[in-house]
Design an enzyme around this catalytic site. Structure first.
Site, PDB file in Angstrom:
ATOM      1  N   TYR A   1       0.771  -1.474  -0.456  1.00  0.00           N
ATOM      2  CA  TYR A   1      -0.294   0.314  -0.031  1.00  0.00           C
ATOM      3  C   TYR A   1       0.671   1.314   0.208  1.00  0.00           C
ATOM      4  O   TYR A   1       1.255   2.301  -1.395  1.00  0.00           O
ATOM      5  CB  TYR A   1      -1.206   0.104   1.280  1.00  0.00           C
TER       6      TYR A   1
ATOM      7  N   SER B   1      -6.381   1.797  -4.696  1.00  0.00           N
ATOM      8  CA  SER B   1      -6.339   2.811  -3.364  1.00  0.00           C
ATOM      9  C   SER B   1      -4.637   3.544  -3.986  1.00  0.00           C
ATOM     10  O   SER B   1      -4.461   3.962  -5.361  1.00  0.00           O
ATOM     11  CB  SER B   1      -7.198   2.998  -3.290  1.00  0.00           C
TER      12      SER B   1
ATOM     13  N   ASP C   1     -17.476   5.715  -7.068  1.00  0.00           N
ATOM     14  CA  ASP C   1     -16.639   5.777  -6.560  1.00  0.00           C
ATOM     15  C   ASP C   1     -16.229   7.752  -5.526  1.00  0.00           C
ATOM     16  O   ASP C   1     -16.259   8.063  -6.551  1.00  0.00           O
ATOM     17  CB  ASP C   1     -15.473   5.365  -6.657  1.00  0.00           C
TER      18      ASP C   1
ATOM     19  N   HIS D   1     -15.598   2.836  -4.215  1.00  0.00           N
ATOM     20  CA  HIS D   1     -14.232   2.989  -3.365  1.00  0.00           C
ATOM     21  C   HIS D   1     -14.085   1.723  -2.646  1.00  0.00           C
ATOM     22  O   HIS D   1     -12.201   1.284  -2.499  1.00  0.00           O
ATOM     23  CB  HIS D   1     -13.519   3.955  -2.655  1.00  0.00           C
TER      24      HIS D   1
END
Length: 365
Positions: free
Chosen positions: A153, A233, A317, A355
């Site tokens: 991430y 993301s 989203d 999302h």
């Protein structure tokens, strides 16, 4: 009176304090060290280290609870833990014996994970920083390259801690390995780990991830033809950046609800809230950093072999607009058109999800 306060346990660049409790004579401190947790025990009065706490390996610890009425003088505690190979469980630490025992409050695993192990390894990033990652594999593995999914991430100070996923056993039984890289941008070593991976230092995140991928290949855990990477993301931006910077290193990429045009992100309804993490085009230094890694603005040259790419986005989203994935896919189409059919570009748009949070069960596939 703040002047009466004193430091009992000093902060460390090698650990992030996440929780603590004080019992009769002990101070229990739960720290995050590169992803997994470690519980440290100190004398509550002097801060001197006491005996080691038997923290389960490759686990995250949370929810420390003192037991003041315990038969051992009020120094026993409850704590919850979870790991890559074990679901959440409430456990008890006995101060007198130094042993941990499971309570009846545990989640039972629907699959047998006794033949699975989580192995901690490190890679050396471009600037010499040691980056931790955890390899989840069948015991006795590591003797030959395996199909690999590498996940990360790297943003907003969000740490990738050990988490149990029963469905992962299917991939492992098929001969694959699963790797989580704790790259900068998260808070696995504290806020300095985060700050060294945001704003004008965002490239460190990508360098860390590339170093982890190279270490997996050079260490014989996988090969470039067997290496797939995944992120969502902010992790989707990570996928776009490393794919455009080092396309030859990966065989397949899954970029979920990602940011790909970094120069226009702040113009989205949610864009202003991302400025503290990514920066703004209105600041010259931050603009130059954004422009240097923005995937849409740094496409590989025509003819460069690209990994297979799956882009997913949700039409509803509110965090990352769906046009980001669509625009990136459109820009890549001419490049993929010249590649063999076994290296496809796929854009998947869901018209009734966003999302990710709150996604209906019917869309969990």
């Amino acid at each position: 009176n703040l002047q009466l306060l004193r430091v009992v346990v000093a902060e460390s660049p090698k650990a992030a304090i996440e929780d603590f409790i004080v019992t009769k004579i002990r101070l229990y401190v739960s720290c995050l060290i590169g992803g997994p947790s470690q519980v440290l025990i100190f004398d509550a009065e002097t801060g001197s280290p006491l005996q080691a706490f038997p923290t389960p390996e490759a686990h995250v610890v949370f929810g420390l609870i003192p037991l003041p009425e315990s038969s051992e003088g009020g120094d026993d505690i409850y704590f919850a833990s979870m790991g890559y190979t074990a679901p959440r469980a409430l456990q008890r630490y006995c101060a007198a014996t130094g042993k941990v025992s499971r309570t009846a409050l545990v989640q039972e695993s629907p699959v047998d994970m006794s033949d699975v192990e989580a192995v901690a390894v490190f890679s050396t990033s471009k600037d010499g920083t040691q980056v931790p990652m955890t390899i989840v594999r069948k015991k006795g593995g590591g003797t030959s390259p395996c199909p690999c999914v590498l996940y990360a991430y790297g943003g907003y100070g969000i740490s990738m801690v050990p988490a149990f996923r029963a469905s992962l056993k299917v991939w492992l039984d098929l001969g694959g390995i699963y790797v989580v890289a704790n790259i900068r941008g998260g808070a696995e070593y504290g806020e300095h780990w985060h700050l060294n991976g945001n704003l004008t230092k965002k490239q460190n995140c990508f360098d860390d991830f590339i170093a982890c991928a190279q270490q997996l290949v050079s260490g014989g855990h996988t090969s470039r033809e067997l290496l797939a990477i995944q992120g969502g993301s902010n992790g989707g931006l990570l996928m776009g950046a490393v794919m455009t910077q080092r396309p030859e290193l990966f065989r397949a990429v899954v970029a979920q609800v990602g940011i790909f045009d970094c120069l226009r992100t702040e113009l989205e309804p949610n864009g202003v809230f991302n400025i503290p993490e990514f920066g703004t085009v209105k600041d010259e230094a931050q603009y130059r950093a954004l422009r240097a890694y923005s995937p849409y603005h740094n496409l590989p040259a025509p003819g460069v072999p690209l990994p297979s790419l799956l882009l997913t986005t949700g039409e509803n989203d509110g965090r990352v607009a769906s046009w980001q994935s669509k625009k990136f896919a459109a820009a890549l189409q001419p490049l993929f058109a010249a590649l063999p059919a076994e290296r496809p570009l796929v854009l998947r748009v869901s018209y009734d999800t966003g999302h990710g949070m709150g996604t209906p069960l019917l869309k969990h596939d």
